[in-house]
Write a protein that holds these residues in place. Structure first.
Motif, PDB file in Angstrom:
ATOM      1  N   GLY A  68      81.887 -24.828 162.362  1.00 56.41           N
ATOM      2  CA  GLY A  68      81.675 -26.224 162.017  1.00 56.41           C
ATOM      3  C   GLY A  68      80.206 -26.606 161.991  1.00 56.41           C
ATOM      4  N   VAL A  69      79.794 -27.266 160.918  1.00 55.43           N
ATOM      5  CA  VAL A  69      78.377 -27.612 160.759  1.00 55.43           C
ATOM      6  C   VAL A  69      77.940 -28.653 161.774  1.00 55.43           C
ATOM      7  N   GLY A  70      78.807 -29.622 162.062  1.00 56.07           N
ATOM      8  CA  GLY A  70      78.425 -30.690 162.963  1.00 56.07           C
ATOM      9  C   GLY A  70      79.024 -30.574 164.351  1.00 56.07           C
ATOM     10  N   ASP A  71      79.569 -29.408 164.693  1.00 57.09           N
ATOM     11  CA  ASP A  71      80.278 -29.267 165.957  1.00 57.09           C
ATOM     12  C   ASP A  71      79.357 -29.145 167.164  1.00 57.09           C
ATOM     13  N   LYS A  72      78.159 -28.573 166.966  1.00 56.89           N
ATOM     14  CA  LYS A  72      77.242 -28.337 168.068  1.00 56.89           C
ATOM     15  C   LYS A  72      75.814 -28.620 167.621  1.00 56.89           C
ATOM     16  N   ARG A  73      74.938 -28.791 168.581  1.00 53.58           N
ATOM     17  CA  ARG A  73      73.528 -28.979 168.284  1.00 53.58           C
ATOM     18  C   ARG A  73      72.975 -27.711 167.632  1.00 53.58           C
ATOM     19  N   TRP A  74      72.077 -27.879 166.686  1.00 53.43           N
ATOM     20  CA  TRP A  74      71.580 -26.750 165.904  1.00 53.43           C
ATOM     21  C   TRP A  74      70.471 -25.996 166.631  1.00 53.43           C
ATOM     22  N   THR A  75      70.843 -25.097 167.511  1.00 51.48           N
ATOM     23  CA  THR A  75      69.895 -24.122 168.026  1.00 51.48           C
ATOM     24  C   THR A  75      69.714 -23.032 166.972  1.00 51.48           C
ATOM     25  N   ASP A  76      68.726 -22.175 167.158  1.00 53.69           N
ATOM     26  CA  ASP A  76      68.550 -21.055 166.230  1.00 53.69           C
ATOM     27  C   ASP A  76      69.798 -20.184 166.208  1.00 53.69           C
ATOM     28  N   GLY A  77      70.403 -20.002 167.393  1.00 50.62           N
ATOM     29  CA  GLY A  77      71.600 -19.171 167.460  1.00 50.62           C
ATOM     30  C   GLY A  77      72.777 -19.780 166.719  1.00 50.62           C
ATOM     31  N   GLY A 172      86.226 -34.355 160.456  1.00 50.68           N
ATOM     32  CA  GLY A 172      85.256 -34.545 159.390  1.00 50.68           C
ATOM     33  C   GLY A 172      84.326 -35.716 159.621  1.00 50.68           C
ATOM     34  N   LEU A 173      83.951 -36.377 158.562  1.00 49.37           N
ATOM     35  CA  LEU A 173      83.025 -37.505 158.592  1.00 49.37           C
ATOM     36  C   LEU A 173      83.576 -38.689 159.379  1.00 49.37           C
ATOM     37  N   LEU A 174      84.876 -38.900 159.298  1.00 48.11           N
ATOM     38  CA  LEU A 174      85.455 -40.151 159.782  1.00 48.11           C
ATOM     39  C   LEU A 174      85.635 -40.196 161.296  1.00 48.11           C
ATOM     40  N   LYS A 175      86.120 -39.117 161.890  1.00 50.60           N
ATOM     41  CA  LYS A 175      86.522 -39.148 163.292  1.00 50.60           C
ATOM     42  C   LYS A 175      85.431 -39.660 164.236  1.00 50.60           C
ATOM     43  N   PRO A 176      84.185 -39.126 164.169  1.00 53.01           N
ATOM     44  CA  PRO A 176      83.179 -39.599 165.134  1.00 53.01           C
ATOM     45  C   PRO A 176      82.736 -41.041 164.916  1.00 53.01           C
ATOM     46  N   GLN A 177      83.040 -41.607 163.748  1.00 54.15           N
ATOM     47  CA  GLN A 177      82.620 -42.975 163.468  1.00 54.15           C
ATOM     48  C   GLN A 177      83.670 -44.017 163.847  1.00 54.15           C
ATOM     49  N   LEU A 178      84.910 -43.589 164.030  1.00 53.59           N
ATOM     50  CA  LEU A 178      85.981 -44.560 164.213  1.00 53.59           C
ATOM     51  C   LEU A 178      85.822 -45.390 165.481  1.00 53.59           C
TER      52      LEU A 178
END
Length: 300
Positions: A68-77, A172-178
């Motif tokens: 998932g692209v937005g599931d975790k903070r983007w570390t190098d790993g 997706g896009l909607l869940k974290p905004q609800l």
């Protein structure tokens, strides 16, 4: 059809599996753990391991695998995992298919990609003939799509699903905004001028089965709705859908603090249009954002 699915346990994959079954198709799943029955086969895409016998009797392959692209903070790993999980799965499927005898090859590979291919398009509308843009997700999409090459060279019809942002209350896009919107704390992100390439979940599912059935369509396909909107307009429509005002903007710097590097991608503008689907006369069930949001909030 008998369809082989990779990534069937994800946000899109679980819903697609149910949809395919409702359409009368049979699905077989690729899993990274030991198989638990005749409808599962084990594979190791990171090691390039996939038994060619898996493709026996398979009519089509759909690959949705990827971290998932937005599931975790983007570390190098984690950035490396975002890339490798997509490229390794695609490479393993495409190279294995290319090694099969012609009579044993599935007719079509629908391989996930993303509108991230285009990078930041600003206010410029783009269709499938637009070149790859700049940025991490555009770079990932470029190598991800290129990995389908062996299957295409072998004569398999390859469709690259440049998916936008499917709307569903559970992901997706909607869940974290609800929750913030329902609390009256929602609003535009950053300037609010960036374009949002949304699509109703039901239309995304219908587009996938449409592409399975249309032998004349190959190459990249933008799986997005017909009417992208600005982030400001999206926020207002979502506020209306949950009967709350959308008056509290989230400034760009706050997103960068919360999300790190991913905030740069989250604030990009993607005015992406469904050129190939429109040309093929695909009919949207929810072409209007308000109707799509209502469906996303009320349907299972």
């Amino acid at each position: 059809m008998r369809i082989l699915l990779a990534g069937a346990s994800g946000f899109l994959g679980t819903r697609l599996t149910d949809h395919l079954h409702s359409c009368g198709h049979e699905t077989v799943q690729l899993v990274r753990r030991p198989a638990r029955g005749p409808a599962e086969f084990s594979w190791s895409p990171s090691a390039g391991q996939l038994d060619p016998a898996v493709f026996t009797g398979i009519d089509a392959v759909i690959n949705l695998a990827g971290a998932g692209v937005g599931d975790k903070r983007w570390t190098d790993g984690y950035k490396a995992l975002i890339r490798s999980s997509r490229v390794d799965s695609t490479t393993t499927l495409a190279t294995t298919m290319s090694g099969l005898a012609a009579a044993d090859r599935p007719a079509v590979l629908l391989n996930s990609s993303a509108v991230g291919w285009y990078g930041d398009t600003g206010d410029q509308p783009v269709e499938e003939n637009a070149p790859a843009g700049e940025g991490f997700l555009a770079d990932v999409a470029r190598v991800w799509e290129a990995a389908t090459g062996p299957a295409e060279t072998a004569g398999v019809r390859v469709v690259r699903l440049r998916t936008g942002l499917p709307l569903h209350r559970d992901g997706g896009l909607l869940k974290p905004q609800l929750l913030p919107f329902r609390l009256g704390l929602g609003g535009k992100l950053g300037s609010g001028r960036q374009w949002v390439p949304w699509i109703a979940m039901q239309d995304w599912l219908r587009a996938v089965t449409f592409l399975l059935d249309h032998d004349d369509i190959s190459g990249p396909v933008n799986v997005v709705g017909p009417a992208p909107v600005t982030n400001t307009a999206f926020g207002k429509a979502l506020g209306a859908a949950v009967h709350r005002p959308a008056l509290l903007p989230i400034p760009a710097f706050a997103l960068h603090v919360a999300l790190g590097e991913f905030a740069t991608e989250a604030l990009r503008s993607s005015r992406v249009l469904p050129g190939a689907l429109t040309e093929a006369d695909f009919t949207y069930r929810y072409p209007d954002l308000s109707d799509a949001l209502h469906a996303a909030l009320t349907q299972g």
